[in-house]
Write an enzyme that holds these catalytic residues in place. Structure first.
Site, PDB file in Angstrom:
ATOM      1  N   MET A  73       0.443   7.350  45.208  1.00  0.00           N
ATOM      2  CA  MET A  73       0.017   7.256  44.118  1.00  0.00           C
ATOM      3  C   MET A  73      -1.299   6.612  43.829  1.00  0.00           C
ATOM      4  O   MET A  73      -1.804   6.018  42.929  1.00  0.00           O
ATOM      5  CB  MET A  73       0.546   7.391  42.885  1.00  0.00           C
ATOM      6  CG  MET A  73       1.126   8.244  42.442  1.00  0.00           C
ATOM      7  SD  MET A  73       0.231   9.712  42.819  1.00  0.00           S
ATOM      8  CE  MET A  73       1.477  11.057  42.966  1.00  0.00           C
ATOM      9  N   HIS A 105      -5.098   4.240  45.196  1.00  0.00           N
ATOM     10  CA  HIS A 105      -5.875   5.059  45.181  1.00  0.00           C
ATOM     11  C   HIS A 105      -6.960   4.008  46.618  1.00  0.00           C
ATOM     12  O   HIS A 105      -6.386   2.936  47.431  1.00  0.00           O
ATOM     13  CB  HIS A 105      -7.094   4.238  43.842  1.00  0.00           C
ATOM     14  CG  HIS A 105      -6.711   5.380  42.809  1.00  0.00           C
ATOM     15  ND1 HIS A 105      -5.732   5.396  41.556  1.00  0.00           N
ATOM     16  CD2 HIS A 105      -7.391   6.135  42.015  1.00  0.00           C
ATOM     17  CE1 HIS A 105      -5.975   5.555  40.954  1.00  0.00           C
ATOM     18  NE2 HIS A 105      -6.610   6.408  41.236  1.00  0.00           N
ATOM     19  N   MET A 126      -0.086  -2.969  45.083  1.00  0.00           N
ATOM     20  CA  MET A 126       0.415  -2.536  46.528  1.00  0.00           C
ATOM     21  C   MET A 126      -0.091  -2.930  48.110  1.00  0.00           C
ATOM     22  O   MET A 126       0.491  -2.924  48.558  1.00  0.00           O
ATOM     23  CB  MET A 126      -0.159  -1.197  46.297  1.00  0.00           C
ATOM     24  CG  MET A 126       0.828  -1.017  44.783  1.00  0.00           C
ATOM     25  SD  MET A 126       1.916  -1.280  44.657  1.00  0.00           S
ATOM     26  CE  MET A 126       3.352  -0.661  46.107  1.00  0.00           C
ATOM     27  N   GLU A 127      -1.650  -3.481  47.747  1.00  0.00           N
ATOM     28  CA  GLU A 127      -2.467  -3.499  50.128  1.00  0.00           C
ATOM     29  C   GLU A 127      -1.643  -4.611  49.562  1.00  0.00           C
ATOM     30  O   GLU A 127      -0.870  -5.272  51.267  1.00  0.00           O
ATOM     31  CB  GLU A 127      -3.320  -4.088  49.200  1.00  0.00           C
ATOM     32  CG  GLU A 127      -4.267  -2.002  48.998  1.00  0.00           C
ATOM     33  CD  GLU A 127      -3.473  -1.704  47.619  1.00  0.00           C
ATOM     34  OE1 GLU A 127      -4.461  -0.613  47.778  1.00  0.00           O
ATOM     35  OE2 GLU A 127      -3.582  -2.207  46.757  1.00  0.00           O
ATOM     36  N   ASP A 171       8.985  -6.619  65.680  1.00  0.00           N
ATOM     37  CA  ASP A 171       9.384  -6.080  66.502  1.00  0.00           C
ATOM     38  C   ASP A 171       8.732  -6.914  67.787  1.00  0.00           C
ATOM     39  O   ASP A 171       8.940  -7.149  69.329  1.00  0.00           O
ATOM     40  CB  ASP A 171       8.041  -5.113  66.238  1.00  0.00           C
ATOM     41  CG  ASP A 171       7.677  -4.472  67.374  1.00  0.00           C
ATOM     42  OD1 ASP A 171       8.654  -3.544  67.919  1.00  0.00           O
ATOM     43  OD2 ASP A 171       6.233  -4.163  68.077  1.00  0.00           O
TER      44      ASP A 171
END
EC number: 4.6.1.17
Length: 168
Positions: A85, A87, A121-122, A136
């Site tokens: 959701m 953008h 969110m970014e 990793d």
């Protein structure tokens, strides 16, 4: 129109669900652009010997922090592709900062945009991916004799600040 990242004060309306209960993306088309900045932070816990090897650039895969920085920035730019959701927003700046402790590496990611929706969110995607890259890169040093990671974990991932300034 409610902010994409704000809930309805009454709790009656869900911003990402239509009248029939179908998930939908919020329409932000009518919202004015504003300058936005979000900062997220998280930590990967490692053994002291691994952190020392990171600090001394002695990890066989290469420069851990440089690689994690690139991974964090790349994740910020691709958040809209992994969070359904979100953008696609114009990223105007990304800042990454590593704090290397005795048995941990903390990553802070600041994201800036000028647009119709926030960028927290970014920032979170940048932190989680950056920390995954650290893991990793150091996993050979972190494995125990059974191939497990008993001392390795990512935690305390959170948004530490969020700002919005509407142009005058």
């Amino acid at each position: 129109m409610p902010d994409e990242d704000e809930s309805d004060a009454e709790g009656d309306d869900l911003t990402h669900v239509d009248e029939a209960g179908n998930v939908q993306m919020v329409d932000v088309g009518e919202k004015p652009d504003s300058q936005r900045r979000a900062v997220a932070r998280g930590t990967v816990r490692l053994t002291e010997s691994t952190v020392e090897a990171v600090r001394d650039d002695e990890i066989g895969k290469g420069d851990v922090l440089a690689t994690a920085r690139i991974g964090a920035i790349q994740a910020v730019k691709h958040t809209w592709e992994t969070i359904p959701m979100c953008h696609q927003i114009p990223i105007t700046n990304v800042e990454t900062e590593f704090d290397v402790g005795e048995a941990e590496v903390t990553l802070s990611v600041a994201v800036e945009t000028t647009g119709k929706t926030g960028c927290e969110m970014e920032a979170l995607e940048g932190v989680t991916t950056g920390l995954n890259v650290v893991w990793d890169m150091v996993k050979a040093a972190e494995k125990d004799d059974d191939g497990q990671y008993p001392d390795t974990r990512i935690d305390d991932v959170r948004v530490v600040s969020k700002e919005k300034r509407t142009p005058e």
